[in-house]
Motif scaffolding. Sequence first.
Motif, PDB file in Angstrom:
ATOM      1  N   GLU A  45      11.598   3.409 -12.292  1.00  0.00           N
ATOM      2  CA  GLU A  45      11.533   4.299 -13.457  1.00  0.00           C
ATOM      3  C   GLU A  45      10.172   4.994 -13.402  1.00  0.00           C
ATOM      4  OE1 GLU A  45      13.154   5.519 -16.117  1.00  0.00           O
ATOM      5  OE2 GLU A  45      11.263   6.305 -16.892  1.00  0.00           O
ATOM      6  N   ARG A  46      10.182   6.308 -13.442  1.00  0.00           N
ATOM      7  CA  ARG A  46       8.929   7.075 -13.300  1.00  0.00           C
ATOM      8  C   ARG A  46       8.802   8.152 -14.364  1.00  0.00           C
ATOM      9  NH1 ARG A  46       9.260  12.106 -13.145  1.00  0.00           N
ATOM     10  NH2 ARG A  46       7.885  12.538 -11.399  1.00  0.00           N
ATOM     11  N   GLY A  47       9.535   7.944 -15.468  1.00  0.00           N
ATOM     12  CA  GLY A  47       9.442   8.923 -16.550  1.00  0.00           C
ATOM     13  C   GLY A  47      10.445  10.044 -16.351  1.00  0.00           C
ATOM     14  N   LEU A 105      13.706   3.634  -4.653  1.00  0.00           N
ATOM     15  CA  LEU A 105      14.398   4.831  -5.135  1.00  0.00           C
ATOM     16  C   LEU A 105      13.861   5.200  -6.507  1.00  0.00           C
ATOM     17  CD1 LEU A 105      16.760   6.905  -4.890  1.00  0.00           C
ATOM     18  CD2 LEU A 105      18.201   5.197  -6.020  1.00  0.00           C
ATOM     19  N   LYS A 106      13.283   6.399  -6.613  1.00  0.00           N
ATOM     20  CA  LYS A 106      12.739   6.822  -7.902  1.00  0.00           C
ATOM     21  C   LYS A 106      13.781   7.571  -8.713  1.00  0.00           C
ATOM     22  CE  LYS A 106       8.147   7.042  -8.001  1.00  0.00           C
ATOM     23  NZ  LYS A 106       6.842   7.742  -7.979  1.00  0.00           N
ATOM     24  N   ARG A 107      13.699   7.403 -10.022  1.00  0.00           N
ATOM     25  CA  ARG A 107      14.642   8.084 -10.910  1.00  0.00           C
ATOM     26  C   ARG A 107      14.352   9.588 -10.923  1.00  0.00           C
ATOM     27  NH1 ARG A 107      15.514   6.590 -17.295  1.00  0.00           N
ATOM     28  NH2 ARG A 107      17.096   8.170 -17.743  1.00  0.00           N
ATOM     29  N   LEU A 131       0.841  -1.206   0.000  1.00  0.00           N
ATOM     30  CA  LEU A 131       0.000   0.000   0.000  1.00  0.00           C
ATOM     31  C   LEU A 131       0.875   1.255   0.000  1.00  0.00           C
ATOM     32  CD1 LEU A 131      -2.806   1.415   0.454  1.00  0.00           C
ATOM     33  CD2 LEU A 131      -2.363   1.142   2.922  1.00  0.00           C
ATOM     34  N   ARG A 132       0.717   2.071  -1.037  1.00  0.00           N
ATOM     35  CA  ARG A 132       1.448   3.331  -1.082  1.00  0.00           C
ATOM     36  C   ARG A 132       0.548   4.502  -0.663  1.00  0.00           C
ATOM     37  NH1 ARG A 132       3.208   6.853  -5.252  1.00  0.00           N
ATOM     38  NH2 ARG A 132       2.050   8.319  -3.976  1.00  0.00           N
ATOM     39  N   GLY A 133       1.177   5.595  -0.346  1.00  0.00           N
ATOM     40  CA  GLY A 133       0.415   6.802  -0.025  1.00  0.00           C
ATOM     41  C   GLY A 133       1.415   7.845   0.451  1.00  0.00           C
ATOM     42  N   ILE A 135      10.781   2.715   2.535  1.00  0.00           N
ATOM     43  CA  ILE A 135      10.970   4.167   2.453  1.00  0.00           C
ATOM     44  C   ILE A 135      11.084   4.539   0.978  1.00  0.00           C
ATOM     45  CG2 ILE A 135      12.525   6.092   2.974  1.00  0.00           C
ATOM     46  CD1 ILE A 135      13.427   4.552   5.477  1.00  0.00           C
ATOM     47  N   GLN A 136      10.201   5.416   0.537  1.00  0.00           N
ATOM     48  CA  GLN A 136      10.288   5.879  -0.859  1.00  0.00           C
ATOM     49  C   GLN A 136      11.126   7.154  -0.910  1.00  0.00           C
ATOM     50  OE1 GLN A 136       6.614   5.770  -3.111  1.00  0.00           O
ATOM     51  NE2 GLN A 136       7.074   7.722  -4.088  1.00  0.00           N
ATOM     52  N   ILE A 137      12.075   7.161  -1.867  1.00  0.00           N
ATOM     53  CA  ILE A 137      12.822   8.394  -2.136  1.00  0.00           C
ATOM     54  C   ILE A 137      12.254   8.923  -3.442  1.00  0.00           C
ATOM     55  CG2 ILE A 137      15.092   9.441  -2.572  1.00  0.00           C
ATOM     56  CD1 ILE A 137      15.056   8.153   0.148  1.00  0.00           C
ATOM     57  N   GLY A 138      11.685  10.093  -3.415  1.00  0.00           N
ATOM     58  CA  GLY A 138      11.014  10.629  -4.593  1.00  0.00           C
ATOM     59  C   GLY A 138      11.991  11.133  -5.638  1.00  0.00           C
ATOM     60  N   ALA A 139      11.440  11.305  -6.849  1.00  0.00           N
ATOM     61  CA  ALA A 139      12.253  11.747  -7.987  1.00  0.00           C
ATOM     62  C   ALA A 139      13.046  13.019  -7.660  1.00  0.00           C
ATOM     63  CB  ALA A 139      11.340  11.993  -9.179  1.00  0.00           C
ATOM     64  N   ARG A 140      12.397  13.937  -6.946  1.00  0.00           N
ATOM     65  CA  ARG A 140      13.050  15.224  -6.656  1.00  0.00           C
ATOM     66  C   ARG A 140      14.173  15.093  -5.647  1.00  0.00           C
ATOM     67  NH1 ARG A 140       8.356  14.932  -7.948  1.00  0.00           N
ATOM     68  NH2 ARG A 140       7.371  16.277  -9.491  1.00  0.00           N
ATOM     69  N   ASN A 141      14.231  13.966  -4.983  1.00  0.00           N
ATOM     70  CA  ASN A 141      15.280  13.758  -3.975  1.00  0.00           C
ATOM     71  C   ASN A 141      16.280  12.677  -4.371  1.00  0.00           C
ATOM     72  OD1 ASN A 141      15.064  15.547  -1.723  1.00  0.00           O
ATOM     73  ND2 ASN A 141      13.053  14.663  -1.325  1.00  0.00           N
TER      74      ASN A 141
HETATM   75  C1  PEP Z   1       4.945   9.753  -5.682  1.00  0.00           C
HETATM   76  O1  PEP Z   1       5.138   8.604  -6.067  1.00  0.00           O
HETATM   77  O2  PEP Z   1       4.166  10.031  -4.773  1.00  0.00           O
HETATM   78  C2  PEP Z   1       5.676  10.863  -6.313  1.00  0.00           C
HETATM   79  C3  PEP Z   1       5.634  12.095  -5.823  1.00  0.00           C
HETATM   80  O3  PEP Z   1       6.358  10.512  -7.404  1.00  0.00           O
HETATM   81  P1  PEP Z   1       7.698  11.147  -8.047  1.00  0.00           P
HETATM   82  O4  PEP Z   1       8.659  11.361  -6.911  1.00  0.00           O
HETATM   83  O5  PEP Z   1       8.137  10.079  -8.996  1.00  0.00           O
HETATM   84  O6  PEP Z   1       7.282  12.410  -8.731  1.00  0.00           O
END
Ligand code: PEP
Length: 358
Positions: free
Chosen positions: A260-262, A230-232, A149-151, A205-211
């Motif tokens: 990979e998130r574009g 870890l997001k690209r 579950l994400r959020g 722990i999600q690391i967002g694209a901006r980080n």
């Molecule tokens: C998210 O997944 O909530 C998100 C903000 O995505 P991204 O960091 O890839 O923009």
Amino acid sequence: MTDSQLAKLRDQVDEINLQILDLLNKRAEIVLQIGNEKKKQGVTRFDPVRERQSLDLILQKHDGPFEPSTIKHIFKEIFKASLELQEEDYEKTLLVSRKAHPENTIVNVNGQTIGDGNQYYIMGPCAVESYEQTRAVALAMKERGLKLLRGGAFKPRTSPYDFQGLGLEGLKILREVADELDMSVVSEIMTPSDVELALEYVDVIQIGARNMQNFDLLKTVGSVNKPVLLKRGLSATISEFINAAEYIISRGNDQIILCERGIRTYERATRNTLDISAVPILKKETHLPVAVDVTHSTGRRDLLLPAAKAALAIGADVIMAEVHPDPAVALSDSLQQMNIPQFNEFMDEVQAFSKKLS
Ligand code: PEP
Ligand code: MN
């Protein structure tokens, strides 16, 4: 010239070829030593000044039958090959690389073994808005046997005036819902000082694209015992992405999922450009599982399904997408989140497709 004289000359050429080969390999050994030294000192491998000096010296000494431009061309090729050799050796030393660790890394999220060859789904709202909203999505997921579950509780928004997330309150809601339904929480953390807090509430722990290049944050999550998604980065090359993951693994945490998130391109038909070929490249270059976020890459509800199919067909381990009970009133990403019937339809299609693939 007799045949035997010709054969003798040819033998000489063959002999010289072998000498050149031997010299090239001796040269390569020295080049590798230089590469290792440069790496220790943290200096870049390509040094155009040094290359220019070497070429000048060669051309000064050259007085043979070859044109100077031919000699220059041959030596430039040798220099290029040497640089590639240093780079290959350098890549081998990255801890995330497949060269360093040929087997797939499996990221274990409370028994969900991501990277084991099965397909996993991380679903949930863009942002946690309330207990009821989060629970409604989680229940729909639970019915389909999905557990991740994400959020977003901390939302990195382009405008400071947009909804920034519920913060700690959001993490508490996610934890409560996940515990109630035996699910795991994936949520973004934006600052190193919140990582300790996250340990209590999140399972990934999600690391967002901006980080992606927030190196302090990467080092902090590298030092804890918790899986990381870890997001690209928005404009990150694959090599920069891999190096960001290296920051995490170099601190001891190998439980990393790459996402990979574009990426940002000139194309405006989609929110970002889904770099689908990044998936097999990341799988080839690293031993980490790879996710594809179809929501933030396409930014279009009508493209979620084809993008997810493409991701599965090309080898993604995980699909991420956003689901909201009533996207029209969502506080973020209202255009591309699926409602619950759409989510069910999406899962029917994607799971049928995934079955066909196996
Ligand atoms: C998210 O997944 O909530 C998100 C903000 O995505 P991204 O960091 O890839 O923009
Ligand atoms: Mn979103």
